[in-house]
Every structure is written in structure tokens, then in C-alpha cells.
Scaffold this motif. Structure first.
Motif, PDB file in Angstrom:
ATOM      1  N   GLY A 425      16.031  25.501  17.099  1.00 34.09           N
ATOM      2  CA  GLY A 425      17.000  25.761  16.256  1.00 34.09           C
ATOM      3  C   GLY A 425      18.374  26.034  16.836  1.00 34.09           C
ATOM      4  N   LEU A 426      18.435  25.913  17.943  1.00 32.30           N
ATOM      5  CA  LEU A 426      19.609  26.244  19.003  1.00 32.30           C
ATOM      6  C   LEU A 426      20.295  25.018  19.512  1.00 32.30           C
ATOM      7  CD1 LEU A 426      18.758  29.626  20.648  1.00 32.30           C
ATOM      8  CD2 LEU A 426      19.779  29.319  18.308  1.00 32.30           C
ATOM      9  N   ASN A 427      21.493  24.607  19.409  1.00 31.70           N
ATOM     10  CA  ASN A 427      22.165  23.518  19.900  1.00 31.70           C
ATOM     11  C   ASN A 427      22.140  23.638  21.640  1.00 31.70           C
ATOM     12  OD1 ASN A 427      22.649  22.316  17.738  1.00 31.70           O
ATOM     13  ND2 ASN A 427      24.994  23.464  17.454  1.00 31.70           N
ATOM     14  N   ARG A 465      14.970  32.455  12.368  1.00 32.73           N
ATOM     15  CA  ARG A 465      15.442  31.998  11.160  1.00 32.73           C
ATOM     16  C   ARG A 465      15.930  30.433  11.385  1.00 32.73           C
ATOM     17  NH1 ARG A 465      18.753  36.034   7.516  1.00 32.73           N
ATOM     18  NH2 ARG A 465      18.559  37.146   9.404  1.00 32.73           N
ATOM     19  N   SER A 466      16.719  30.617  12.476  1.00 30.87           N
ATOM     20  CA  SER A 466      17.248  29.113  13.048  1.00 30.87           C
ATOM     21  C   SER A 466      16.286  28.085  13.176  1.00 30.87           C
ATOM     22  CB  SER A 466      18.389  29.314  14.327  1.00 30.87           C
ATOM     23  OG  SER A 466      17.410  29.955  15.364  1.00 30.87           O
ATOM     24  N   ARG A 472      12.381  22.639   8.580  1.00 33.63           N
ATOM     25  CA  ARG A 472      12.399  22.172   7.369  1.00 33.63           C
ATOM     26  C   ARG A 472      13.365  21.155   7.315  1.00 33.63           C
ATOM     27  NH1 ARG A 472      12.099  27.938   6.444  1.00 33.63           N
ATOM     28  NH2 ARG A 472      10.058  28.673   5.689  1.00 33.63           N
ATOM     29  N   ALA A 473      14.708  21.310   7.647  1.00 32.51           N
ATOM     30  CA  ALA A 473      15.547  20.334   7.746  1.00 32.51           C
ATOM     31  C   ALA A 473      14.879  18.779   8.274  1.00 32.51           C
ATOM     32  CB  ALA A 473      16.867  20.472   8.547  1.00 32.51           C
ATOM     33  N   LYS A 474      14.075  18.991   9.347  1.00 37.85           N
ATOM     34  CA  LYS A 474      13.656  17.697   9.876  1.00 37.85           C
ATOM     35  C   LYS A 474      12.223  17.350   9.312  1.00 37.85           C
ATOM     36  CE  LYS A 474      16.723  17.500  13.267  1.00 37.85           C
ATOM     37  NZ  LYS A 474      17.794  16.296  13.385  1.00 37.85           N
ATOM     38  N   GLY A 475      12.002  18.074   8.250  1.00 36.61           N
ATOM     39  CA  GLY A 475      10.711  17.523   7.648  1.00 36.61           C
ATOM     40  C   GLY A 475       9.626  17.991   8.678  1.00 36.61           C
TER      41      GLY A 475
END
Length: 653
Positions: A425-427, A465-466, A472-475
């Protein structure tokens, strides 16, 4: 604080009928000796204390993986026997099977953060006799089998041996008729391994001529490294198809010569006959974990010498794990400045038999290039491994921008680390992966790069949470919409794999990389390690496979079930004969073409001395080498048991 006597920590495993049993710790000093109440006892132990366990005699102040700190709950005063402190641990992370599973280092921490040494006595078991197993002193002695038929001192043994007549004695040296460069390489190799001044190709005294010849077309089909030695009085012809075959043929000749000189009552030189040989597996590997214990450059080079002498051709270099990062990075210098060292008051705490002192090290880019050159001379391909996304505690401690500051505890790894997986979740995670594997691809010229992919804890990122939002955003969720750990790992591994493929590399991973959608079978190679059945299962999924099952080829497994045998036993125990007799191809049926080869794995958690390393690794390393080289139906345990003492081990100094 009263006058200090020598402090000794004794530990006893008690089989109380529970699932894991319990451990009783007793610290001894001098009678009447007092320790301050604000002192802490620190120890490392592979058998850990589960979180929330209520102890008797102490409070568990903190635990990080195998590192534990205890606080006393009453005054510490030595009794008549000098016992200062009793601690009972009623529940354990696992049931210990060997003394190496228990406390292996200890020290006291004073209120000013200075330390006092504590000698850690060997872990004992109730009702088990304390009989330490004899370990190698650095040399093994060949047997005396005078009166029996002459033996061929070759290891691995050749696939075809036809000796019509044995020589009365071995020549003092061989003279090479042709390019001497490979003979110089083998001579130098021999001198390093056996720590002698003379080698088989030193040209003095009476000598037998060795003539190099091209291999005929029929034998060219045998594969890389094939060779044929034809013996006649005064002359030996060496037929080879390539430079690797020439090296292996000369090594074979040097081994036969060494055996005949070292143990002439057991071994002899052929005078008339033929030895024809070729590898049955093209991947003949050995892995070494340099994270849990650090091995200096000179030791790595001697280890490569041993691999070449056993005609192994792959070195799997496990350069990162939770306990240490060993690869110098230009982009992230803190990986080795911080992540390569453990000790008291350091960001990485003591683990695996080490106390308060600072221990560790790393390989500079110059050292790596030197090691790679050494491997190239010995025709060994070096495969680096940076284990991601799990097993990254050292990297996360060394590079704090890789941490999610708001994350709570996720799932714990099997080694007891919380939050030890790179956070998708972190760039900064993606930038780190791109940069560090780019450096690896540039630094290592070999085809293969290992990306790890093992033992990511279920729910590893649940506290972030990240990470959950990213999944979830990536499915990357299960049927109920909950983020799926294995799908998240697969996304990370596929990102790294695409980068490596673009750089002309072949990604390799542990077998878990098939989960969650997994790596592309057309582009990746997987290593089957959990059990022998996983190899055929991966093959049915279309993967190319390297067989390295823990039950036979993990050389950190104890050689027997006895308490005083060093090693681990999560995969059971494996004697020398069991390792030798194991059939890695069982269960593949018609899918044997998917098996690239075999590999032994040396994990270093319990390898706290060179004697223990040699006891666990040798001669099982040679047993794996013979299985990788020789057709299974030609293996001969009785012959191997006679030959393996000829093999060199790692020197103590």
C-alpha cells in the motif's frame, strides 16, 4: 551490586504431558550473590514463548522473534548452590526435539543499559542422557579396507566405470599435453581444499601424461560437463565436449589421484580402463543462508571450492532475511549500515546464539565481483536471492520509509516476526523493489535471480489500512471481498518478475509463488521445498521445478532423532543414508522433463560453530551431489559410505 561470580544459565525441557512441554530456566552465580531488582535477563531461543504466556518467577518484558527479555518479580539472591533465579515457562511455541532448539545465548542488561555476560549451558531434556555428539574437527579419515577389491576414489561416482587393470601405485604427478589453464585451476583448487603445497598436476618426478581430445558426436548428446577418461599405461586420454567437461574430467582425475595417495589400502589408480560420465541433472545446486549467520568472503570462496569439487554448478546465495541484509546497495546504504548488524541496543536485536556484542557483516560490491570471478573459474553459476515480500524485518528496520506508521500488528511469521512483509500500500515499496532488483540485475551476470516468496503470514497486512485499501482497489480479494494475502503477494512477485524478465533474467521463487494467481509458469522456475509431493504438483501446474524437499535436502535438519543431535526437525530428521537413498523423481511419472534438477539448502539458524556446520552439512552435501550427477539406479550406498570421508570440509580457521 555484590561481588560477581561467573553467571551461568541452565535450561531444562520438561515433558509434562502437555502439547509442548515446559522449560525451566535456572541462573547460577555465587552463594549469597545479589543482583539488582531492575536487572533484565536477555536470551535467544528458537523455541519461543507465545505472547500472553504467564510465567513463574519472571515477567516477559518483550520478545522479538527469538530474542526474549525477562524481568524478575522478587529479589535475586544466590542460595547455597549459587542459584539466583528460577523461571518456569509453562507453554512453548513448539515442542523442542533437539538441544539446539533451546536457549543458545544469554546476557544481563543493567539499568544503565550496560551488559554482563552469561554463559549459556547446553539445553537439556528431562530423562535424556547428556551425551554430546562427536562432530567433525575439520577432517574426515578415509577407511582402511585392505584386502578387499580396489576402490575408485571418485565422488560423485561416474555413470560408467570399466576398469580392466589397476596400477600398482599412483603417479607422483600428471603432465598435461595441451592447454594447461584448467589444470592450473584444478591444482590450485586441490591445494586450497586440502591445505597442501603439492597438487596432482605438479610436474616433477615420474609422471603420467594426460592428453586432451575432442569428444565424439555420439557422446556430445550427454549434456554440458560430460567427459571420458581412457586409461592406458603411461597415458590418460581425456575427451571433453566443452570447458566444463574439461574441468570436471580433471577434477575427477585429481580425486582418484588424491584417494590413491591418501588411502592406498582402500583406493587405487586405474591403469587400463574407461570412465565415462555425464550429469543426469543440469541443475545441481547448493543454497547457503548468510543472513542468520554471516560468512566472510574467504569462507564463501572455500564453499564454492567444495561445490566445484563435488561437481555442483549452482550457488544459491540467500542474501537477505529478517535477521540481516548482506548485499551492499548504492541506493539504500542503510540496508547494510543498519540492517547487516545485530546486537544489544542496535536496531536489530541479537538472534540465533549471539549475545550482546555487535555481530554481522555484508558483502561489498567489490567483494561480490571477486566472488563471482572465483565462481566463474569453477564453472559455477551464482543465483542471488533477495527474499520478498516476507522475511523483510531487517530491510524494514533499516529503511523506515518502507513502514506504514499507522499500521497495527498483522499476522506473525512462522519465525515469530510481526509486520515483516513489504507493504504494497506504500509507493515507497514499489520504488524500493524496482531499485533494489535493478541493482541485482546489473551486478549479477547470471541468468537466474531468486525473489523469495515464501512464508508470508496469513493476514500479514491486516493491520495496515493502506495495504487493505490497495488490495480492494486492485480486486485482490476473496469471494467475500476480504483482501487475500496470497493474491497480494502474487501481485508483488509478478511486478518483480516482469522487471527481471525485461532485464533478460529468469525469475526463481519458492513454491508459494504459485499461490494467489502465482508467477507465470512459462517464465518462472519454482523450488519445491515443503515436502516431496509438492514437486509433482507444481509440475502439473506447468512449472519447471527444482527439487529441494526439506525431508531429505535441507541440511539444517538433524541427522537423527536423538536430543543431542544438532539441528532442526520440522521436516523430520535425515541420516546420511536417508539423504543419499532419497528418490527426488518419485511421483513425477511422465512429467520428469519438468524437473530441472536438485538442490540442497543450508539454513543457518543453528550453525553457530564451524564444527556444527561441518557435522550437519557433510557428507550429506556430497550425497546430494551424487544424486544430482548419477542415475538413481546406479547409486550404491555401501560404496558412498567408503568414499565420502575423502571429501574436504570447511576449515576451522
Amino acid at each position: 551490586m555484590s561481588e560477581m561470580g561467573e553467571l551461568v544459565l541452565k535450561s531444562l525441557w520438561i515433558n509434562d504431558g502437555s502439547k509442548t512441554g515446559q522449560i525451566r530456566l535456572s541462573m547460577f552465580g555465587a552463594p549469597g550473590q545479589r543482583l539488582p531488582n531492575d536487572i533484565r535477563l536477555a536470551l535467544t531461543s528458537l523455541t519461543r514463548i507465545p505472547q500472553g504466556t504467564e510465567l513463574s518467577g519472571a515477567i516477559l518484558a518483550r520478545r522479538v522473534a527469538n530474542y526474549h527479555e525477562f524481568l524478575p518479580i522478587e529479589p535475586l539472591v544466590g542460595d547455597e548452590a549459587g542459584c539466583l533465579w528460577h523461571i518456569t515457562i509453562p507453554a512453548l511455541s513448539s515442542r523442542p526435539g533437539h538441544f539446539t532448539a533451546g536457549p543458545s545465548s544469554a546476557f544481563l542488561i543493567l539499568v544503565d543499559q550496560s551488559t554482563l555476560p552469561v554463559t549459556c549451558a547446553p539445553f537439556e531434556a528431562q530423562d535424556e542422557p547428556c551425551k554430546p555428539v562427536a562432530m567433525h574437527d575439520g577432517e574426515m579419515i578415509p577407511p582402511d579396507i585392505a584386502g578387499s577389491a580396489p576402490q575408485l576414489g571418485l565422488l560423485p561416482m561416474a555413470n560408467r566405470v570399466a576398469i580392466d587393470q589397476w596400477a600398482g601405485e599412483a603417479p607422483q604427478a600428471f603432465l598435461l599435453d595441451g592447454d594447461p589453464s584448467q589444470a592450473y585451476t584444478v591444482n590450485a583448487l586441490y591445494k586450497r581444499l586440502y591445505r597442501v603445497d603439492r597438487g596432482p598436476f605438479d610436474a616433477h618426478g615420474s609422471a603420467v601424461s594426460v592428453r586432451l581430445c575432442p569428444m565424439d558426436k555420439e557422446r556430445l548428446q550427454k549434456g554440458d560437463g560430460a567427459f571420458r577418461l581412457a586409461f592406458s599405461p603411461g597415458t590418460i586420454s581425456l575427451e571433453v565436449a566443452d570447458g566444463t567437461g574439461q574441468l570436471y574430467g580433471l577434477i575427477a582425475l585429481a580425486q582418484i589421484w588424491h584417494a590413491a595417495h591418501t588411502a592406498p589400502n582402500a583406493f587405487a589408480m586405474p591403469e587400463i580402463g574407461v570412465i565415462e560420465d555425464w550429469p543426469c541433472h543440469q541443475w545441481r545446486g547448493m543454497h547457503l543462508d548468510v543472513s542468520r549467520q554471516f560468512y566472510e568472503q574467504a569462507t564463501i570462496e572455500r564453499f564454492l571450492d567444495i561445490l566445484a569439487w563435488n561437481r555442483l554448478n549452482r550457488f544459491h546465495w540467500h542474501l537477505s532475511d529478517d535477521e540481516g541484509w548482506r548485499l551492499e546497495s548504492l541506493a539504500y546504504p542503510s540496508l547494510t549500515r543498519i540492517g547487516a548488524f545485530r546486537g544489544h541496543r542496535l536496531p536489530l536485536l541479537p538472534q540465533h546464539g549471539w549475545g550482546a556484542e555487535k555481530v554481522g557483516g555484508f558483502y561489498s560490491r567489490t567483494a561480490i565481483k571477486d566472488i563471482l570471478e572465483h565462481a566463474t573459474r569453477l564453472h559455477i553459476d551464482v543465483m542471488p536471492e533477495l527474499d520478498v515480500p516476507g522475511h523483510c524485518h531487517a530491510a524494514l528496520v533499516a529503511v523506515p520509509e518502507l513502514l506504514d506508521p499507522s499500521a497495527m500488528d498483522g499476522g506473525a511469521s512462522v519465525q515469530g516476526y510481526l509486520n515483516n512483509a513489504l507493504n504494497p500500500g506504500l509507493n515507497t515499496t514499489w520504488q524500493f523493489l524496482e531499485t533494489i532488483f535493478g541493482e541485482v540485475a546489473d551486478l549479477f551476470p547470471g541468468q537466474h535471480v531468486h525473489v523469495g516468496g515464501d512464508e508470508v503470514a496469513d493476514g500479514a497486512w491486516d493491520g495496515s489500512r493502506s495495504a487493505m485499501s490497495w488490495a480492494r482497489a486492485k480486486g485482490l480479494v476473496d469471494g467475500g471481498g476480504v483482501p487475500d494475502t496470497m493474491k497480494m503477494q502474487a501481485a508483488i512477485l509478478n511486478f518483480v518478475a516482469r522487471q527481471l524478465v525485461d532485464a533478460g533474467k529468469i525469475p526463481v521463487a519458492w513454491q508459494e509463488a504459485a499461490h494467489g494467481g502465482g508467477l507465470d509458469p512459462d517464465k518462472a522456475i519454482l523450488m519445491a521445498w515443503l515436502n516431496p509431493q509438492t514437486g509433482p504438483a507444481l509440475s502439473r501446474e506447468g512449472y519447471r521445478v527444482v527439487m529441494c524437499p526439506g525431508q531429505a535436502y535441507y541440511l539444517d535438519m538433524a541427522r537423527g532423532p536423538e536430543w543431542n543431535e544438532p539441528g532442526l526437525d520440522w521436516a523430520g530428521t535425515s541420516s546420511i543414508e536417508q539423504t543419499y537413498q532419497f528418490d527426488p523423481m518419485a511421483g513425477f511419472g511422465a512429467q520428469t522433463q519438468s524437473v530441472l534438477g536438485l538442490q540442497g539448502c543450508i539454513w543457518s539458524e543453528t550453525m553457530t560453530s564451524r564444527a556444527r556446520f561441518n557435522h550437519l552439512v557433510f557428507p550429506r552435501l556430497s550425497a546430494i551431489a551424487e544424486a544430482a550427477w548419477l542415475a538413481d539406479n546406479k547409486k550404491d550406498w555401501t560404496s558412498f559410505a567408503i568414499r565420502h570421508p575423502l571429501m574436504s570440509t570447511l576449515p576451522f580457521a
